[in-house]
Design a protein around this motif. Structure first.
Motif, mmCIF file in Angstrom:
data_model
loop_
_atom_site.group_PDB
_atom_site.id
_atom_site.type_symbol
_atom_site.label_atom_id
_atom_site.label_comp_id
_atom_site.label_asym_id
_atom_site.label_seq_id
_atom_site.Cartn_x
_atom_site.Cartn_y
_atom_site.Cartn_z
ATOM 1 N N LEU A 170 7.826 63.712 56.919
ATOM 2 C CA LEU A 170 7.399 63.532 55.530
ATOM 3 C C LEU A 170 6.081 62.767 55.458
ATOM 4 O O LEU A 170 5.205 63.107 54.657
ATOM 5 C CB LEU A 170 8.487 62.818 54.729
ATOM 6 C CG LEU A 170 9.754 63.630 54.481
ATOM 7 C CD1 LEU A 170 10.821 62.771 53.826
ATOM 8 C CD2 LEU A 170 9.458 64.865 53.660
ATOM 9 N N VAL A 171 5.936 61.753 56.292
ATOM 10 C CA VAL A 171 4.665 61.024 56.340
ATOM 11 C C VAL A 171 3.554 61.951 56.820
ATOM 12 O O VAL A 171 2.449 61.965 56.262
ATOM 13 C CB VAL A 171 4.789 59.780 57.259
ATOM 14 C CG1 VAL A 171 3.437 59.148 57.508
ATOM 15 C CG2 VAL A 171 5.746 58.762 56.651
ATOM 16 N N GLY A 172 3.851 62.748 57.841
ATOM 17 C CA GLY A 172 2.860 63.692 58.356
ATOM 18 C C GLY A 172 2.455 64.729 57.326
ATOM 19 O O GLY A 172 1.277 65.098 57.227
ATOM 20 N N ILE A 173 3.412 65.194 56.532
ATOM 21 C CA ILE A 173 3.091 66.158 55.471
ATOM 22 C C ILE A 173 2.150 65.531 54.460
ATOM 23 O O ILE A 173 1.183 66.161 54.018
ATOM 24 C CB ILE A 173 4.384 66.669 54.812
ATOM 25 C CG1 ILE A 173 5.141 67.573 55.770
ATOM 26 C CG2 ILE A 173 4.073 67.425 53.516
ATOM 27 C CD1 ILE A 173 6.551 67.909 55.323
ATOM 28 N N GLY A 174 2.426 64.286 54.099
ATOM 29 C CA GLY A 174 1.538 63.589 53.163
ATOM 30 C C GLY A 174 0.124 63.473 53.696
ATOM 31 O O GLY A 174 -0.848 63.724 52.984
ATOM 32 N N VAL A 175 0.000 63.110 54.963
ATOM 33 C CA VAL A 175 -1.325 62.986 55.573
ATOM 34 C C VAL A 175 -2.003 64.350 55.657
ATOM 35 O O VAL A 175 -3.202 64.482 55.389
ATOM 36 C CB VAL A 175 -1.212 62.328 56.969
ATOM 37 C CG1 VAL A 175 -2.514 62.414 57.729
ATOM 38 C CG2 VAL A 175 -0.748 60.888 56.849
ATOM 39 N N MET A 176 -1.237 65.379 56.008
ATOM 40 C CA MET A 176 -1.813 66.716 56.127
ATOM 41 C C MET A 176 -2.308 67.243 54.785
ATOM 42 O O MET A 176 -3.307 67.954 54.727
ATOM 43 C CB MET A 176 -0.797 67.678 56.735
ATOM 44 C CG MET A 176 -0.548 67.441 58.205
ATOM 45 S SD MET A 176 0.662 68.580 58.889
ATOM 46 C CE MET A 176 -0.336 70.049 59.026
ATOM 47 N N ILE A 177 -1.604 66.915 53.719
ATOM 48 C CA ILE A 177 -2.048 67.358 52.396
ATOM 49 C C ILE A 177 -3.363 66.681 52.029
ATOM 50 O O ILE A 177 -4.285 67.326 51.506
ATOM 51 C CB ILE A 177 -0.950 67.090 51.344
ATOM 52 C CG1 ILE A 177 0.208 68.065 51.564
ATOM 53 C CG2 ILE A 177 -1.494 67.219 49.933
ATOM 54 C CD1 ILE A 177 1.419 67.790 50.714
ATOM 55 N N ILE A 178 -3.469 65.399 52.328
ATOM 56 C CA ILE A 178 -4.713 64.681 52.025
ATOM 57 C C ILE A 178 -5.868 65.232 52.857
ATOM 58 O O ILE A 178 -6.953 65.486 52.341
ATOM 59 C CB ILE A 178 -4.528 63.165 52.263
ATOM 60 C CG1 ILE A 178 -3.553 62.594 51.233
ATOM 61 C CG2 ILE A 178 -5.863 62.443 52.199
ATOM 62 C CD1 ILE A 178 -3.091 61.193 51.524
ATOM 63 N N VAL A 179 -5.640 65.431 54.151
ATOM 64 C CA VAL A 179 -6.682 65.962 55.029
ATOM 65 C C VAL A 179 -6.991 67.410 54.667
ATOM 66 O O VAL A 179 -8.135 67.856 54.734
ATOM 67 C CB VAL A 179 -6.271 65.832 56.515
ATOM 68 C CG1 VAL A 179 -7.226 66.568 57.421
ATOM 69 C CG2 VAL A 179 -6.172 64.371 56.897
ATOM 70 N N GLY A 180 -5.976 68.164 54.253
ATOM 71 C CA GLY A 180 -6.166 69.558 53.904
ATOM 72 C C GLY A 180 -7.071 69.764 52.717
ATOM 73 O O GLY A 180 -7.694 70.824 52.577
ATOM 74 N N ALA A 181 -7.178 68.773 51.862
ATOM 75 C CA ALA A 181 -8.088 68.880 50.718
ATOM 76 C C ALA A 181 -9.539 68.900 51.194
ATOM 77 O O ALA A 181 -10.407 69.456 50.527
ATOM 78 C CB ALA A 181 -7.863 67.714 49.763
ATOM 79 N N VAL A 182 -9.789 68.314 52.363
ATOM 80 C CA VAL A 182 -11.149 68.265 52.897
ATOM 81 C C VAL A 182 -11.402 69.412 53.879
ATOM 82 O O VAL A 182 -12.419 70.096 53.798
ATOM 83 C CB VAL A 182 -11.393 66.905 53.598
ATOM 84 C CG1 VAL A 182 -12.752 66.879 54.257
ATOM 85 C CG2 VAL A 182 -11.229 65.764 52.613
#
Length: 129
Positions: free
Chosen positions: A29-41
């Motif tokens: 779940l933490v990784g998904i959150g980070v991936m969503i933030i990075v995925g915006a860039v």
């Protein structure tokens, strides 16, 4: 009057496997959150596939943990199959990245530990009721 029936306690191997899987879900779940933030860039089709893989395996693992007390054989074998997919997927990602050092492969230890724990005879007896 009804009598209380003493249920067989969960073996230590099964408790340890459930604990490791719970940690995997939390970190997922933490990784998904980070991936969503990075995925915006850094948005790309390959990144979306990786995000889909992480979301689906995390959701399936959470569902298996929620069904753990049912003690069905399908839950045990589903967890074994999922952990094998996770370790195989991790190996593929490491190979694609060109990072096959032994220190990078240490992340595959936890999924394989769950497989070993769930394949013990005690886990088999507990899931077979």
């Amino acid at each position: 009057m009804t009598e209380a029936i003493q249920a067989e306690p969960m073996p230590a191997a099964v408790r340890a496997a459930r604990f490791i899987m719970t940690l995997d879900v939390a970190f997922g779940l933490v990784g998904i959150g980070v991936m969503i933030i990075v995925g915006a860039v850094a948005f790309s089709p390959a990144y979306v596939l990786l995000l889909l893989y992480v979301v689906s395996t995390t959701a399936l693992m959470g569902w298996l943990i929620s069904r753990w007390q049912s003690r069905k054989k399908a839950v045990r074998w589903g967890a074994v199959a999922l952990e094998l997919v996770l370790s195989g997927g991790g190996l593929v990602v490491k190979a694609v990245d060109g990072d096959l050092r032994w220190t990078a492969l240490l992340g595959l230890v936890l999924p394989l530990a769950v497989v070993v724990l769930l394949l013990t005879p005690a886990a088999g007896r507990w899931f077979d009721r």
